[in-house]
Motif scaffolding. Structure first.
Motif, short mmCIF file in Angstrom:
data_model
loop_
_atom_site.label_atom_id
_atom_site.label_comp_id
_atom_site.label_asym_id
_atom_site.label_seq_id
_atom_site.Cartn_x
_atom_site.Cartn_y
_atom_site.Cartn_z
N VAL A 218 2.81 -58.93 3.51
CA VAL A 218 4.07 -58.86 4.25
C VAL A 218 5.07 -57.93 3.59
O VAL A 218 5.92 -57.33 4.25
CB VAL A 218 4.65 -60.29 4.43
N PHE A 219 4.97 -57.76 2.27
CA PHE A 219 5.91 -56.90 1.57
C PHE A 219 5.59 -55.42 1.82
O PHE A 219 6.50 -54.59 1.91
CB PHE A 219 5.89 -57.21 0.08
N VAL A 220 4.33 -55.09 1.94
CA VAL A 220 3.94 -53.73 2.31
C VAL A 220 4.42 -53.44 3.74
O VAL A 220 4.96 -52.37 4.02
CB VAL A 220 2.42 -53.55 2.19
N ALA A 221 4.21 -54.41 4.63
CA ALA A 221 4.67 -54.24 6.01
C ALA A 221 6.18 -54.06 6.06
O ALA A 221 6.71 -53.23 6.81
CB ALA A 221 4.25 -55.44 6.86
N ALA A 222 6.90 -54.82 5.24
CA ALA A 222 8.35 -54.71 5.21
C ALA A 222 8.79 -53.36 4.66
O ALA A 222 9.76 -52.76 5.16
CB ALA A 222 8.94 -55.84 4.36
#
Length: 437
Positions: A218-222
């Protein structure tokens, strides 16, 4: 897995959007956490990347750019059967990706008035491969082959540094890079890698890219969301999801195995079954209870399946199951019903669709010939999965001669006048002033 019973309820699309299971940590929340990381890389480059590698990967003092020799030499340690499987994946994916490249088109509006449409690849792409709980050579290939088929001339790859590989990315990531012919590889992970691609890092000769692609948490997506606009992104391909629409004609062993297969990716992975049969749901739950404890990553699977992002959803009919699926917008959708084609006809929103009992999502993860980098978190309702098309831009090339422009002059002057932009019309009339005089 918890059970959500929607039977006997009249639910609007808004209701369904609220009721479908989601991970507790969304990209919206993660954006605020990664924004300072992205800003640090933009401002401080290599220094920030090294600090993030120390804090998040536990690695210090390593080469951020992987030596070219280390990439090619990595293949010496690749088991022959794995090398053969990766090569087969590359070949199948090249064939599947080639179908995604549109042909150029030419439209003749009148004699001397022609519009050509071509599909032009971007100049440079940054490819991201995760490196946390598992190695993803398949993701390297999914990204690289699609870009290569599109004709992208410059590819850079980033994957997190590994403590047990002397600060290099995972060996399997290097194998895939070597087999795809990628020689620009960086040992950079997470939000920092996305920021480095978007802003460039001159100290390590990392030039900015035009498009950033690849899956991640989710942090890469963010981080992709943060840099979107500065660069293009494929989609917010975060933690994996599977949704299965099944009725009591399906095999509960197959469904259970497929739900478990995606749950082993990450504790935040989402596994969802939507069925119109409570008895079938019970059989699937029993199969999960039997199979899940025996799999290698049993603890991870148990956490994912018991989390708020996973559920068995009971509905009155397959028609309602279709509505639930479309509201969810799953990354991976499996259809295992009596009439799969009829069910498919109602589906509008999904990253990739797997039809029938003998087409598991894991086939798409590896050797189906389709791409496994897909939109997550409901973004499949408006975004597409990765493909050659991701790296292509349609460009219209307009060519008019004097005669064809003369035909268009009068209506063009009328439109320019109506919009209060007379110089637009004058730019056309100027080309005929000599004739008029």
């Amino acid at each position: 897995m918890r059970t959500t019973d929607l039977r006997g309820r009249e639910l609007s699309r808004s209701d369904l959007l609220q009721l479908v299971p989601r991970a507790a940590l969304s990209a919206d929340v993660a954006v605020e956490q990664v924004r300072p990381l992205v800003a640090a890389v933009a401002a401080h480059g290599e220094i920030a990347l090294r600090e993030q590698a120390r804090d998040f990967d536990g690695v210090s003092g390593h080469a951020l750019r992987v030596p070219a020799a280390a990439i090619t030499e990595s293949l010496e340690a690749c088991p022959p059967e794995v090398s053969a499987a990766l090569t087969e994946l590359i070949e199948r994916l090249r064939r599947g990706s080639a179908a995604q490249v549109p042909a150029s088109q030419e439209t003749t509006l009148s004699d001397g008035a022609v519009i050509r449409q071509r599909w032009q690849p971007v100049s440079r792409v940054g490819l991201y491969a995760p490196g946390g709980k598992a190695a993803y050579p398949s993701s390297v290939i999914m990204n690289a082959v699609a870009a290569q088929v599109a004709g992208v001339p410059s590819l850079a790859l980033a994957s997190p540094a590994q403590r047990d590989n002397a600060g290099l990315p995972h060996p399997a990531v290097l194998w895939a890079a070597a087999l795809c012919g990628i020689d620009e590889v960086y040992a950079i992970g997470g939000a920092g890698a996305i920021a480095a691609f978007a802003h460039g890092v001159p100290e390590i000769d990392l030039e900015p890219v035009d498009v950033v692609t690849g899956p991640g948490n989710v942090f890469v997506a963010a981080a992709k969301r943060v840099v979107s606009g500065l660069v293009g992104i494929d989609s917010e391909a975060g933690t994996t999801e599977i949704l299965v629409i099944a009725d009591d004609s399906a095999d509960p062993r197959f469904v259970a195995a497929d739900l478990i297969s995606q749950a082993e990716h990450d504790e935040a992975a989402a596994s969802v079954l939507v069925t119109d049969s409570a008895a079938f749901a019970e059989r699937v739950q029993a199969e999960i209870a039997s199979r899940a404890p025996r799999t290698r990553h049993a603890e991870r699977v148990a956490t994912a399946l018991s989390g708020p992002q996973s559920a068995v959803i009971l509905v009155d009919s397959i028609d309602v199951a279709i509505r639930v699926s479309n509201a969810y917008g799953p990354e991976h959708l499996e259809i295992q019903t009596r009439d799969d084609e009829l069910t498919l006809a109602g589906i509008t929103d999904a990253g990739a669709i797997f039809m029938g009992g003998y087409t598991p999502v894991s086939l798409g993860d590896y050797l189906a010939g389709s791409n496994h980098v897909l939109p997550t978190g409901g973004t499949a309702r408006f975004a597409a999965g990765l493909g050659a098309h991701t790296f292509l831009r349609p460009q219209q090339i307009v060519s008019y001669d004097r005669h064809s422009l003369a035909i268009a002059e009068a209506p063009l002057l009328a439109l320019a006048g109506a919009e209060g932009l007379p110089a637009h019309g004058e730019a056309v009339s100027a080309r005929f002033e000599e004739e008029t005089a």
